[in-house]
Design a protein around this motif. Sequence first.
Motif: not given
Length: 123
Positions: A83-89
């Motif tokens: 998981s990450s802060k901006e998954p769409k990016k």
Amino acid sequence: MVQSINTKVDLVIDATSHLGLPEYGKIMIGDKGFEFYNDRDARKFIQIPWEEVDYVIASVMFKGKWLPRYAIQTKRNGTFSFSSKEPKKVLRAIREYVDPNQMVQSLSFFDVVKRGLKSKFKK
């Protein structure tokens, strides 16, 4: 220090690896593969070349408004969840190197329950 497999880096972002206990670090997406490096321990890292990626599985909620986590399923070594802060990016950067047909949406909670009930009543 670990040697990177990438020669050109497209994206570096803060992320969490969900293998056992959560580990915090950075995801690096480049021309040769997907890499995760732990912030605290340099020996804990994950390097996945693009040739090894079988599927990229995204958990989608609220009709695409929220992507809590995504997973990379490899041909030989199993599934790695992040998981990450901006998954769409992150997923857009991965789409540059992975065929869009190999990027799939995971089953929702109700789909899993429905599939389980169908299998119980078939027997």
